[in-house]
Design an enzyme around this catalytic site. Sequence first.
Site, short mmCIF file in Angstrom:
data_model
loop_
_atom_site.label_atom_id
_atom_site.label_comp_id
_atom_site.label_asym_id
_atom_site.label_seq_id
_atom_site.Cartn_x
_atom_site.Cartn_y
_atom_site.Cartn_z
N LYS A 271 41.74 35.88 47.44
CA LYS A 271 40.47 35.65 47.06
C LYS A 271 39.75 35.10 48.26
CE LYS A 271 40.44 36.40 42.28
NZ LYS A 271 41.94 36.79 42.13
C1 LIG Z 1 42.61 37.92 41.28
C2 LIG Z 1 43.92 37.97 41.57
C3 LIG Z 1 44.58 39.57 41.22
C4 LIG Z 1 43.95 40.55 40.54
O1 LIG Z 1 42.89 40.98 41.37
P1 LIG Z 1 41.69 42.10 41.13
O2 LIG Z 1 40.92 42.40 41.97
O3 LIG Z 1 41.08 41.28 39.71
O4 LIG Z 1 42.51 43.33 40.65
C5 LIG Z 1 45.92 39.46 41.58
N1 LIG Z 1 46.80 38.52 42.25
C6 LIG Z 1 46.12 37.36 42.40
C7 LIG Z 1 46.93 36.18 43.08
C8 LIG Z 1 44.85 37.05 42.22
O5 LIG Z 1 43.98 35.91 42.37
#
Ligand SMILES: *Cc1c(COP(=O)(O)O)cnc(C)c1O
Length: 498
Positions: free
Chosen positions: A113
């Site tokens: 993120k």
């Molecule tokens: C948010 C997240 C995901 C999923 O990503 P999306 O963009 O919502 O599909 C997968 N792995 C981790 C560690 C995340 O924080």
Amino acid sequence: MNYRSTRNNNISVTSAKAIAQGLSEEGGLFVPESIPKLTKDDILALCDKSYPQRAFEIFRRYLTDFTDEEINYCVNGAYSSKNFDSENISEISHLLTGTYILELWHGPTCAFKDMALQILPYLLTCSAKKVIDGKDIAILVATSGDTGKAALEGFKDVEGTSITVFYPEDGVSDMQKRQMTTQEGGNVNVCAVKGNFDDCQNGVKAIFTDERLKSELDKMGITFSSANSINWGRLSPQIVYYISVYASLIESGEIGYGEKINIVVPTGNFGNILAAYYAKEMGLPVNKLICASNSNNVLTDFINTGIYDRNRHFYTTISPSMDILISSNLERLLYHLTGGNDKQIAEWFGKLAKDGKYEVTDDVRSKVKDIFYAGYCDDDATKSAIRQAFDEYSYLMDTHTGVAYKVYCDYKAATGDNTKTVIASTANPYKFGKAVYEAVGGNTDGMDEFAIIEKLEEHTSTQMPAPLAATKTKAVRFTNSVGKEGMSQVVLDFLKTR
Ligand SMILES: *Cc1c(COP(=O)(O)O)cnc(C)c1O
């Protein structure tokens, strides 16, 4: 280039407006009117460039109302070794010949993120200057864990902004809670909610549409905005790393230009894999996009059948950031695959809101199947996959990456496809230390988070990253906890004292 709403083609706005506003007023998502193309020369020219330079090249094709100076200010501010523990911003690990792990978790909160939330504050403040002249921005976030912390780190002490994060009191991991409640910065606020993630999210939505609160904020010269993954300012930065990894693989001689790759993405809200789709549409040579889910396999079923049905059991898994039954960003994909049919999208997503279910046309279903492969696995299979990768390649992966790795192994076994493959790794294993330690054979009975982590370090000869280690000694700053009806008062009190 302008941005349209997926539910109304008559709405067309600049990128600054799309980013500042987040969501279109009738509930649609903003999408680019056309997808810019990269030629062979464009891609080859990226090879000897740094990550921020590569990001600049992508952004200037999407943010055409930003000046070059503005884009440079954004990419250089966000993607520096001040914020990331790697000069390259992301890192490529080799599992075996032709299988690459793209580590997207070298930022301040150890989850992917950060790749978007480090730059979003820059994009948002630049956008706000253009379209909501002079107002301060109050960011509100409802989080199930990773987004909240990444948004706090991104927005801390950013002039002209403040941020309030709500998390479910009993719905996040110990490490995630520590990361948030020890957050530093003068413009941040964190509050637990007595309820689940849906309560937090509904509470935040209610605050966004509260007219009385809005007029109070108007008097203070403040406007609300959102940092969640439906904002174009969060999605566009994710396109960069897929193109960047391809350039890096050419640069290191792993692939030649034009050689197709598979990309495997552990998926929840469909944001990260949608960014890979945009990269493909821009001209990145991609064979299959492989969508990996945990037991909440609503996307696996959709990709295989064309029926999206959220009326099913909700599982709490060891990959909690993918515990989701409504994948919002799928709306953008379907808009593009229907050739921009806004009426059709409004109808399907109206049905989703009303009945929790919709079915796409045969034409769209076959397009989806051409582009994507989908699979899922449960917690036991995830743990076995983590263990196998560790035993065979001495590579320790987190639970989300474990899901992606397992689904990729299944794909390879089912298809015999030997195309070189990039697996997106979305979190550092120490963020989910308990499940990871159990996966590699440890016993965690009666142990707290930090005791488990010490064992994991010993057992695997790896180390907890510094930002997570630091939470052990940092003071807890935020202990406030409210019922969902108390959320708007928390926001108001915080903004008044600023
Ligand atoms: C948010 C997240 C995901 C999923 O990503 P999306 O963009 O919502 O599909 C997968 N792995 C981790 C560690 C995340 O924080």
